[in-house]
Motif scaffolding. Structure first.
Motif, mmCIF file in Angstrom:
data_model
loop_
_atom_site.group_PDB
_atom_site.id
_atom_site.type_symbol
_atom_site.label_atom_id
_atom_site.label_comp_id
_atom_site.label_asym_id
_atom_site.label_seq_id
_atom_site.Cartn_x
_atom_site.Cartn_y
_atom_site.Cartn_z
ATOM 1 N N THR A 51 -1.331 5.616 8.421
ATOM 2 C CA THR A 51 -2.764 5.362 8.518
ATOM 3 C C THR A 51 -2.955 4.075 9.307
ATOM 4 N N PHE A 53 -4.655 1.105 10.687
ATOM 5 C CA PHE A 53 -5.889 0.366 10.474
ATOM 6 C C PHE A 53 -6.392 -0.298 11.753
ATOM 7 N N CYS A 54 -5.567 -0.353 12.788
ATOM 8 C CA CYS A 54 -5.954 -1.052 14.009
ATOM 9 C C CYS A 54 -7.171 -0.446 14.677
ATOM 10 N N HIS A 55 -7.407 0.847 14.492
ATOM 11 C CA HIS A 55 -8.563 1.457 15.157
ATOM 12 C C HIS A 55 -9.567 2.021 14.156
ATOM 13 N N THR A 56 -9.637 1.414 12.971
ATOM 14 C CA THR A 56 -10.577 1.910 11.966
ATOM 15 C C THR A 56 -12.015 1.533 12.274
ATOM 16 N N ILE A 58 -14.207 -0.897 11.118
ATOM 17 C CA ILE A 58 -15.119 -1.147 10.015
ATOM 18 C C ILE A 58 -15.368 -2.648 9.911
ATOM 19 N N SER A 65 -12.939 -5.310 11.343
ATOM 20 C CA SER A 65 -11.546 -5.066 10.975
ATOM 21 C C SER A 65 -11.123 -3.824 11.724
ATOM 22 N N GLY A 66 -10.159 -3.958 12.587
ATOM 23 C CA GLY A 66 -9.827 -2.847 13.460
ATOM 24 C C GLY A 66 -10.793 -2.794 14.626
ATOM 25 N N TYR A 70 -12.846 2.365 18.208
ATOM 26 C CA TYR A 70 -11.915 3.397 17.750
ATOM 27 C C TYR A 70 -10.889 3.733 18.833
ATOM 28 N N CYS A 110 -8.278 -5.762 16.195
ATOM 29 C CA CYS A 110 -7.241 -4.737 16.026
ATOM 30 C C CYS A 110 -5.916 -5.351 15.598
ATOM 31 N N SER A 113 -5.672 -6.364 11.911
ATOM 32 C CA SER A 113 -5.490 -5.279 10.941
ATOM 33 C C SER A 113 -4.279 -4.404 11.264
ATOM 34 N N THR A 115 -0.679 -3.020 10.978
ATOM 35 C CA THR A 115 0.181 -2.913 9.798
ATOM 36 C C THR A 115 1.400 -3.823 9.885
#
Length: 493
Positions: A51, A53-56, A58, A65-66, A70, A110, A113, A115
């Protein structure tokens, strides 16, 4: 994605910078070329994290964050690692209209966040992004691609910053005839006049604008809506209007002596410097000079840092930057966990240059300006300050308290106010007759429709002062909603 063990085998690397003292002699970008082999290794560090998070995209605690765009970051990291650059470019451009801008001036939420960044330095996402788009232009892969068919619909976009340009690009792709109105003499908004050349070379902005122009977008400069052309005229001539005029009402410093000569808003200072550089390489003298002066920048953000870098190149005598907050920690604090944007101490390009020139970081923390004092000619000569401490009450509310006995007087002949923007200028909002909230256009996020039929708003004008990636994100989304309004359907993402 990438090499399964890449984040273990390879350390984070980013391009080296030109010598700080050497680059103070010019206004060119400060990074050195980065070999392709190193870029591929950096792409290999992108782990198969399940999952990403870099392109979330939010917001956590008010910060991105991210990536709000997208961006398909793991995909193009993997493609760079495998040497499939053209495919990486296709994936990058599918979500981001202007990677050559974001790859240079975005603060890279990005990476905060990523991983890998839980325990090790993040993947060098921003570096890879810039390399992909730069290679795309260098290889000739990026050429004008005007739409094959036109809808006959006409759209006016007000403002040519990142939100306006992204919106115009998307609407043009949908086949509409788009005209962008810009009150300055050059297209680009803050990309052109708000960010110094050594941080974002204006040839890159001009290159992108020329590409958009070749694809069919019309740009009208030196035209201020509400002054040179009325809102009524726009409504009569165009089928829809998208407002992307930014948040250009400055936050001011309300202290004694604010009106003295030599006290300026940071954006006035930066704008005049860039315009004079582009117009005449400073031969016209139409700029605010820091040469031989003690310079104080009030405000601890990126704009303040850009003022530092500009004043250094103008050969100032001394430099200080005031910030009201304490120095950030070297590592994440307990109340700033991953994947939030990391509030940690960093050395921006400007501070490295100041340290090389004067032997110290120019930043002063937890400091408040009490008054500005002038000489007999009404020109600033000194600032009076006091140190502050940050206190939290039993309900968790934060305030700042002066520390007795910490008063200090600072010499200054140039003071630059860089404490942000309050919102859109009232004259523009009033001219349009738009519903507003705290100097922002009232338009629901995701819909972007204002209280006026066929009129949309996006970017800082709607959300307030924010990041370039949020501006591009909102410009793209507003284009989608405008296309839906015009056609009854939309194929835009």
């Amino acid at each position: 994605m990438g090499k399964a063990t890449g984040f273990i085998e390879y350390k984070r690397e980013v391009p080296k910078e030109r010598d700080p003292l050497a680059r103070l002699q010019d206004w060119e970008e400060h990074y050195l070329p980065f070999p392709e082999e190193k870029l591929r290794k950096q792409g290999a560090r992108c782990m198969d994290c399940g999952t990403p998070f870099c392109h979330t995209g939010i917001e956590l605690n008010g910060m991105a964050s991210g990536c709000p765009l997208y961006n398909l970051i793991p995909e193009w990291n993997d493609l760079v690692y495998r040497g499939r650059w053209k495919e990486a470019l296709d994936r990058l451009l599918s979500t981001n209209n202007f990677p050559e801008f974001t790859g240079r001036v975005c603060p890279a939420p990005c990476e905060g966040s990523c991983t890998v960044a839980i325990h090790d330095p993040a993947v060098a996402i921003k570096t890879i992004e810039q390399a992909i788009i730069d290679k795309g232009f260098a290889e000739g892969w990026i050429v004008p691609r005007p739409p094959k068919t036109r809808t006959g619909k006409k759209v006016a976009v007000v403002g040519s910053g990142p939100a306006g340009l992204a919106c115009a690009d998307q609407l043009n792709k949908a086949g509409h005839w788009v005209t962008v109105f810009e009150r300055a003499d050059r297209v680009g908004g803050l990309l052109t006049y708000g960010i110094p050349n050594m941080k974002l070379d204006k040839k890159l902005v001009e290159r992108r604008v020329n590409l958009l122009r070749a694809e069919g977008i019309t740009f009208v400069t030196n035209t201020e809506v509400g002054k040179d052309i009325t809102f009524k005229q726009l409504r009569e001539e165009f089928d829809a209007i998208v407002l992307c005029a930014g948040a250009q009402k400055h936050r001011d410093l309300h202290v004694e002596g604010r009106g003295l000569k030599g006290v300026h808003f940071a954006m006035e200072y930066l704008t005049l410097a860039t315009k004079s550089l582009l117009d005449s390489k400073f031969r016209d003298g139409k700029f605010i000079s820091a040469e031989g002066k003690d310079v104080i920048v009030i405000g601890g953000g990126d704009t303040g840092a850009d003022c530092i870098a500009t004043a250094l190149r103008q050969k100032c005598r001394s430099l200080v930057q005031f910030g009201k907050h304490p120095r950030l920690p070297d590592e994440r604090s307990a109340d700033n966990p991953w994947p939030e944007y990391p509030y940690v101490f960093t050395l921006d390009y400007a501070y490295k240059e100041a340290m090389a020139k004067f032997g110290r970081d120019p930043r002063e923390y937890s400091i408040m300006t009490k008054k500005i004092v002038g000489d007999e000619n009404g020109h600033v000569k000194e600032l009076h300050t006091v140190q502050m401490e940050k206190v939290r009450d039993k309900d968790g509310n934060i305030s700042f308290r002066e520390i007795p006995g910490t008063e200090k007087v600072w010499p200054a002949q140039l003071v630059l106010i860089a404490i942000g923007f309050a919102g859109t200028e009232e004259s523009l909002l009033d001219h349009f007759g738009l519903e507003q909230v705290n100097l922002k256009v009232k338009a629901e996020y995701g819909k972007y429709a204002t209280n006026l039929e066929g009129v949309f708003a996006a970017g800082d004008m709607r959300r307030g002062q924010s990041l370039i990636v949020w501006a591009i994100h909102e410009g793209r989304e507003a284009a989608r909603e405008c296309d839906q309004y015009l056609m009854g359907y939309t194929n835009l993402p």
